[in-house]
Design an enzyme around this catalytic site. Structure first.
Site, PDB file in Angstrom:
ATOM      1  N   LYS A 158      14.172 -15.461  -7.664  1.00  0.00           N
ATOM      2  CA  LYS A 158      13.980 -14.433  -8.691  1.00  0.00           C
ATOM      3  C   LYS A 158      13.204 -15.026  -9.862  1.00  0.00           C
ATOM      4  O   LYS A 158      12.310 -14.405 -10.410  1.00  0.00           O
ATOM      5  CB  LYS A 158      15.349 -13.922  -9.150  1.00  0.00           C
ATOM      6  CG  LYS A 158      15.386 -12.531  -9.592  1.00  0.00           C
ATOM      7  CD  LYS A 158      15.701 -11.537  -8.490  1.00  0.00           C
ATOM      8  CE  LYS A 158      14.871 -11.715  -7.241  1.00  0.00           C
ATOM      9  NZ  LYS A 158      15.361 -10.949  -6.121  1.00  0.00           N
ATOM     10  N   ARG A 194       4.463  -0.503  -4.398  1.00  0.00           N
ATOM     11  CA  ARG A 194       4.005  -0.903  -3.070  1.00  0.00           C
ATOM     12  C   ARG A 194       2.647  -1.592  -3.111  1.00  0.00           C
ATOM     13  O   ARG A 194       2.160  -2.069  -2.084  1.00  0.00           O
ATOM     14  CB  ARG A 194       3.910   0.322  -2.157  1.00  0.00           C
ATOM     15  CG  ARG A 194       5.239   0.990  -1.914  1.00  0.00           C
ATOM     16  CD  ARG A 194       5.069   2.160  -0.981  1.00  0.00           C
ATOM     17  NE  ARG A 194       4.663   1.728   0.346  1.00  0.00           N
ATOM     18  CZ  ARG A 194       5.491   1.402   1.316  1.00  0.00           C
ATOM     19  NH1 ARG A 194       6.782   1.452   1.108  1.00  0.00           N
ATOM     20  NH2 ARG A 194       5.045   1.017   2.494  1.00  0.00           N
ATOM     21  N   LYS A 213       6.592  -4.534  -2.979  1.00  0.00           N
ATOM     22  CA  LYS A 213       8.006  -4.309  -2.683  1.00  0.00           C
ATOM     23  C   LYS A 213       8.307  -4.385  -1.192  1.00  0.00           C
ATOM     24  O   LYS A 213       9.287  -4.963  -0.774  1.00  0.00           O
ATOM     25  CB  LYS A 213       8.394  -2.932  -3.226  1.00  0.00           C
ATOM     26  CG  LYS A 213       9.855  -2.565  -3.024  1.00  0.00           C
ATOM     27  CD  LYS A 213      10.691  -3.194  -4.090  1.00  0.00           C
ATOM     28  CE  LYS A 213      12.165  -2.895  -3.930  1.00  0.00           C
ATOM     29  NZ  LYS A 213      12.956  -3.949  -4.588  1.00  0.00           N
ATOM     30  N   GLU A 237       9.517 -15.585  -8.965  1.00  0.00           N
ATOM     31  CA  GLU A 237       8.856 -14.321  -8.651  1.00  0.00           C
ATOM     32  C   GLU A 237       8.430 -13.561  -9.912  1.00  0.00           C
ATOM     33  O   GLU A 237       7.335 -13.007  -9.961  1.00  0.00           O
ATOM     34  CB  GLU A 237       9.841 -13.467  -7.837  1.00  0.00           C
ATOM     35  CG  GLU A 237       9.331 -12.102  -7.434  1.00  0.00           C
ATOM     36  CD  GLU A 237      10.384 -11.318  -6.648  1.00  0.00           C
ATOM     37  OE1 GLU A 237      11.591 -11.626  -6.766  1.00  0.00           O
ATOM     38  OE2 GLU A 237       9.997 -10.384  -5.935  1.00  0.00           O
ATOM     39  N   ASN A 266      -2.238   2.624   5.361  1.00  0.00           N
ATOM     40  CA  ASN A 266      -1.344   1.500   5.083  1.00  0.00           C
ATOM     41  C   ASN A 266      -1.110   0.788   6.398  1.00  0.00           C
ATOM     42  O   ASN A 266      -0.803   1.423   7.402  1.00  0.00           O
ATOM     43  CB  ASN A 266      -0.014   2.035   4.519  1.00  0.00           C
ATOM     44  CG  ASN A 266       1.031   0.953   4.395  1.00  0.00           C
ATOM     45  OD1 ASN A 266       0.706  -0.217   4.184  1.00  0.00           O
ATOM     46  ND2 ASN A 266       2.285   1.329   4.523  1.00  0.00           N
ATOM     47  N   GLY A 267      -1.280  -0.545   6.410  1.00  0.00           N
ATOM     48  CA  GLY A 267      -1.089  -1.305   7.650  1.00  0.00           C
ATOM     49  C   GLY A 267      -2.307  -2.165   7.924  1.00  0.00           C
ATOM     50  O   GLY A 267      -3.106  -2.430   7.017  1.00  0.00           O
ATOM     51  N   TRP A 283      -2.392  -2.807  -1.871  1.00  0.00           N
ATOM     52  CA  TRP A 283      -2.044  -4.218  -1.908  1.00  0.00           C
ATOM     53  C   TRP A 283      -2.994  -4.876  -0.912  1.00  0.00           C
ATOM     54  O   TRP A 283      -2.923  -4.618   0.285  1.00  0.00           O
ATOM     55  CB  TRP A 283      -0.580  -4.424  -1.488  1.00  0.00           C
ATOM     56  CG  TRP A 283      -0.081  -5.813  -1.646  1.00  0.00           C
ATOM     57  CD1 TRP A 283       0.400  -6.379  -2.784  1.00  0.00           C
ATOM     58  CD2 TRP A 283       0.010  -6.811  -0.624  1.00  0.00           C
ATOM     59  NE1 TRP A 283       0.784  -7.672  -2.529  1.00  0.00           N
ATOM     60  CE2 TRP A 283       0.555  -7.965  -1.232  1.00  0.00           C
ATOM     61  CE3 TRP A 283      -0.316  -6.860   0.734  1.00  0.00           C
ATOM     62  CZ2 TRP A 283       0.788  -9.150  -0.519  1.00  0.00           C
ATOM     63  CZ3 TRP A 283      -0.089  -8.024   1.434  1.00  0.00           C
ATOM     64  CH2 TRP A 283       0.458  -9.151   0.814  1.00  0.00           C
ATOM     65  N   GLU A 323      18.615 -17.844  -4.341  1.00  0.00           N
ATOM     66  CA  GLU A 323      18.232 -16.532  -4.855  1.00  0.00           C
ATOM     67  C   GLU A 323      17.882 -16.620  -6.350  1.00  0.00           C
ATOM     68  O   GLU A 323      16.925 -15.990  -6.811  1.00  0.00           O
ATOM     69  CB  GLU A 323      19.363 -15.527  -4.600  1.00  0.00           C
ATOM     70  CG  GLU A 323      19.170 -14.147  -5.194  1.00  0.00           C
ATOM     71  CD  GLU A 323      17.902 -13.431  -4.750  1.00  0.00           C
ATOM     72  OE1 GLU A 323      17.235 -13.872  -3.804  1.00  0.00           O
ATOM     73  OE2 GLU A 323      17.558 -12.425  -5.394  1.00  0.00           O
ATOM     74  N   HIS A 341      18.826 -36.768  -2.246  1.00  0.00           N
ATOM     75  CA  HIS A 341      18.014 -37.168  -1.098  1.00  0.00           C
ATOM     76  C   HIS A 341      16.530 -36.886  -1.332  1.00  0.00           C
ATOM     77  O   HIS A 341      15.757 -36.830  -0.370  1.00  0.00           O
ATOM     78  CB  HIS A 341      18.516 -36.457   0.164  1.00  0.00           C
ATOM     79  CG  HIS A 341      19.932 -36.798   0.512  1.00  0.00           C
ATOM     80  ND1 HIS A 341      20.306 -38.036   0.988  1.00  0.00           N
ATOM     81  CD2 HIS A 341      21.085 -36.088   0.397  1.00  0.00           C
ATOM     82  CE1 HIS A 341      21.612 -38.068   1.176  1.00  0.00           C
ATOM     83  NE2 HIS A 341      22.116 -36.887   0.820  1.00  0.00           N
ATOM     84  N   CYS A 364       0.833  -1.186   0.000  1.00  0.00           N
ATOM     85  CA  CYS A 364       0.000   0.000   0.000  1.00  0.00           C
ATOM     86  C   CYS A 364       0.875   1.246   0.000  1.00  0.00           C
ATOM     87  O   CYS A 364       1.851   1.339   0.737  1.00  0.00           O
ATOM     88  CB  CYS A 364      -0.967   0.090   1.183  1.00  0.00           C
ATOM     89  SG  CYS A 364      -2.215  -1.172   1.167  1.00  0.00           S
TER      90      CYS A 364
HETATM   91  O1  M6R Z   1      12.842  -4.905   2.250  1.00  0.00           O
HETATM   92  P1  M6R Z   1      13.337  -6.266   2.588  1.00  0.00           P
HETATM   93  O2  M6R Z   1      14.734  -6.502   2.133  1.00  0.00           O
HETATM   94  O3  M6R Z   1      13.200  -6.573   4.058  1.00  0.00           O
HETATM   95  O4  M6R Z   1      12.397  -7.261   1.818  1.00  0.00           O
HETATM   96  C1  M6R Z   1      12.426  -8.636   2.069  1.00  0.00           C
HETATM   97  C2  M6R Z   1      11.708  -9.400   0.992  1.00  0.00           C
HETATM   98  O5  M6R Z   1      10.350  -9.088   0.970  1.00  0.00           O
HETATM   99  C3  M6R Z   1      12.302  -9.105  -0.393  1.00  0.00           C
HETATM  100  O6  M6R Z   1      13.673  -9.346  -0.397  1.00  0.00           O
HETATM  101  C4  M6R Z   1      11.650  -9.984  -1.479  1.00  0.00           C
HETATM  102  O7  M6R Z   1      11.940 -11.317  -1.250  1.00  0.00           O
HETATM  103  C5  M6R Z   1      12.147  -9.516  -2.836  1.00  0.00           C
HETATM  104  N1  M6R Z   1      11.222  -8.576  -3.388  1.00  0.00           N
HETATM  105  C6  M6R Z   1      12.357 -10.625  -3.803  1.00  0.00           C
HETATM  106  O8  M6R Z   1      12.885 -10.144  -4.994  1.00  0.00           O
END
Ligand code: M6R
Length: 603
Positions: A481, A27, A598, A484, A100-101, A74, A477, A500, A2
């Site tokens: 990515k 956001r 984000k 995602e 927001n929250g 969001w 990672e 395993h 948000c």
């Molecule tokens: O702002 P942050 O680094 O705490 O965010 C943590 C995760 O939400 C963030 O790294 C998320 O996994 C990424 N958007 C993935 O690309």
């Protein structure tokens, strides 16, 4: 999670609100809306869909007025519908609120308000707020007092901005959700994040929990929760508006991948002192009695944290990395000799903040490693280390990961010196590679074969990523990515674990990306042969000089020769490019992947 934007001052509000919303879309992008008082009523335009949809809907019939509030959502409470879009109003439409929250006690408040005759039009937790303000106005309070009284009744996390018909002011507060004030002469802004108004001003005040701000044509006033005036410092942010714009790139993600040489240059600049020591702006003497380093983080930052543990463990320093939510669920034993490091680019991730609070309550020392000065993580920890990557707008974290890992390498040296009296054995070699890192990343960006590999494997059934030791976090990672932004099945595994269980998934239609960076190479090469024996094509990501590893590959993605720890950042850049190009080939929404935001400010 948000985005809020609000503005007061000379000139029409609507254009700046829509610009702010566009800048904040990372956001949340389920719905968008604005509310602008026009002297007779509050003109509210809101709907399901993107900010562009909202812009089209109001084109040619813009609301008129010079103060206003806006929101991009969001969804948490209720699906993304026109009714659930913010701003929300009271029964009469004379109070409008963006939030927001999460309001934890919204059920109880809603029941009470309904019993008193209030009518609700949405399923959101937010809607209780305008009705509470309405109730206090009806009892004779002025707008500011009504806002304060309403806020006093809320439990939960919130950044809130409200406006009341007939007035010329905005009322705002925060508790556990970010809210920053922007100042541009007579014009003032409130937003969830600086990029919202960066093209209007770079002078900001980072608000604290329970601050109440009143904005009107005369300027701004900040009060504490008791109504006493506060003087908060005005800071100038170093980001330029261009940093937060897409420029000639199709996607922020690709821009940010390409910005990594510059970002890493900023991360590393002025960090090494003449005697080979590291200066990260924290006091090394505070950590001489530390007996264990715990990293807490989520998602991509968790993978950076895993790399932190890898580096410290190899240097003989006890360290662990936890998913922040699991750290909260089952905290490890902690005391004043524990150091808990929150790795969070935004500094606002609710799970990570809660993990840091658990650590503080148990007496541990805390550090935030973040990209966000003024964030909650900075305010709530003992000391902070800034990764200095510049603004990252794409939801997928790219340059912040590289800068986090580079920062954690330096942090590992600093903390190893504090805890053991001597530094990491091969730190000089690591520093040599770190100094070449920006150029090495640039070489990858200039020569990568990732696009070709993406074209070849884009339609596969699934993609697997394997690595051992310092390459394991990169495998995780790479897979995160990939899933995602492509929405395709991808998993990362410790290379030794494949046999395993996961090996059952491997077939000719499941390409395996094997990250092979040095130590343990022969074993990972053995794992590569195991998957090839089941028909899977293997793309080896390895340094140019790693002949044995490259020899077994069906395809290769090479990185310039570097110390293996630093090479992990380079290997990850290759995998970022693969994910990006696959997502592009599949026409995915790269900067705003479905269901994601984000900054995740709910647990
Ligand atoms: O702002 P942050 O680094 O705490 O965010 C943590 C995760 O939400 C963030 O790294 C998320 O996994 C990424 N958007 C993935 O690309």
């Amino acid at each position: 999670m948000c985005g809020i934007i609000a503005r007061v001052g000379e000139g029409g509000a609507v254009d700046e609100l829509l610009t702010g919303l566009k800048n904040l879309e990372y956001r949340g992008y389920d719905s968008a809306g604005v509310a602008i008082p026009n002297g007779k009523s509050i003109d509210i335009r809101k709907q399901e869909g993107s900010v562009d949809d909202l812009v089209s809907a109001i084109d040619g019939n813009e609301p008129v007025g010079n103060i206003g509030i806006g929101h991009t959502r969001w969804s948490t409470h209720g699906p993304p519908t026109d009714e659930n879009a913010h701003p929300h109003t009271d029964c009469t439409g004379s109070v409008a609120v963006v939030h927001n929250g999460i309001i934890d006690n919204h059920d109880e408040l809603r029941d009470r308000l309904i019993a008193e005759g209030h009518e609700f039009t949405s399923e959101t937790d937010t809607e209780v707020v305008p009705h509470l303000i309405e109730r206090h106005l009806a009892n004779g309070d002025g707008p500011e007092a009504a806002f304060r009284s309403a806020v006093d009744e809320l439990d939960g996390s919130y950044a809130l901005v409200a406006t009341v018909e007939g007035g010329d002011a905005l009322y705002a507060t925060r508790n556990g959700s970010p809210l920053v004030l922007g100042i541009d002469g007579d014009r003032h802004y409130l937003a969830s994040d600086v990029p919202a108004f960066l093209e209007f001003t770079d002078d900001v005040v980072y608000l604290e929990d329970h601050d109440v701000v009143v904005l009107n044509g005369d300027g701004y006033t900040i009060f504490d929760s008791e109504g006493r005036r506060l003087d908060r410092p005005v800071e100038t942010v170093e980001w330029s508006p261009e940093d937060a714009e897409k420029g000639s790139y199709d996607h922020f993600m690709f821009k940010e991948i390409n910005e990594q040489p510059v970002a890493l240059g900023q991360t590393l600049s002025d960090r090494f002192t003449g005697d080979g020591d590291v200066d990260l702006g924290i006091d090394p003497d505070r950590y001489v009695d530390v007996d264990h380093v715990h990293f807490v983080a989520c998602g991509t930052s968790y993978h950076a944290g895993l790399q932190g543990t890898h580096i410290l463990t190899r240097a003989g320093v006890p360290a662990s990395t936890y998913r922040a939510s699991e750290f909260v669920a089952t905290p490890p034993p902690l005391n004043e000799d524990s150091l808990v490091v929150g790795v969070t680019q935004s500094g606002e991730t609710a799970d990570t903040l809660e993990a840091l609070r658990v650590a503080t309550r148990r007496g541990a020392k805390t550090i935030a490693v973040t990209n966000a000065p003024g964030s909650t993580a900075v305010r709530e920890t003992d000391e902070s280390i800034f990764i200095r990557a510049g603004p990252e707008i794409g939801v997928a974290a790219t340059k912040t990961f590289s800068s986090q890992v580079a920062t954690l390498i330096m942090f590992a040296e600093l903390i190893t010196r504090s805890m053991t009296g001597s530094g990491i054995e091969d730190f000089e070699e690591i520093v040599d590679s770190l100094r070449s890192l920006p150029d090495a990343v640039q070489r990858i960006l200039d020569t990568s074969r990732a696009e070709r590999i993406a074209r070849f494997y884009a339609g596969s059934e699934a993609q697997f990523f394997i690595g051992r030791g310092g390459a394991y976090p990169i495998a995780l990672e790479g897979a995160l990515k990939f899933k995602e932004i492509t929405y395709e099945h991808a998993e990362g595994f410790a290379a030794g674990e494949l046999k395993h269980g996961p090996l059952a998934l491997v077939n000719a239609d499941t390409p395996v990306f094997a990250v092979i960076l040095g130590p343990g190479d022969e074993k990972t090469i053995g794992n590569v042969r195991e998957v090839q024996a089941r028909g899977a094509p293997v793309i080896v990501v390895a340094p140019e000089g790693a002949d044995d590893a490259l020899a077994v590959a069906d395809e290769v993605l090479t990185v310039p020769d570097s110390h293996p720890i630093v090479a992990s950042v380079l290997a990850n850049v290759q995998l970022q490019l693969v994910s990006y190009h696959v997502a592009e080939l599949l026409s995915r929404s790269i900067d705003k992947p479905r269901n994601l935001a984000k900054s995740v400010t709910v647990e």
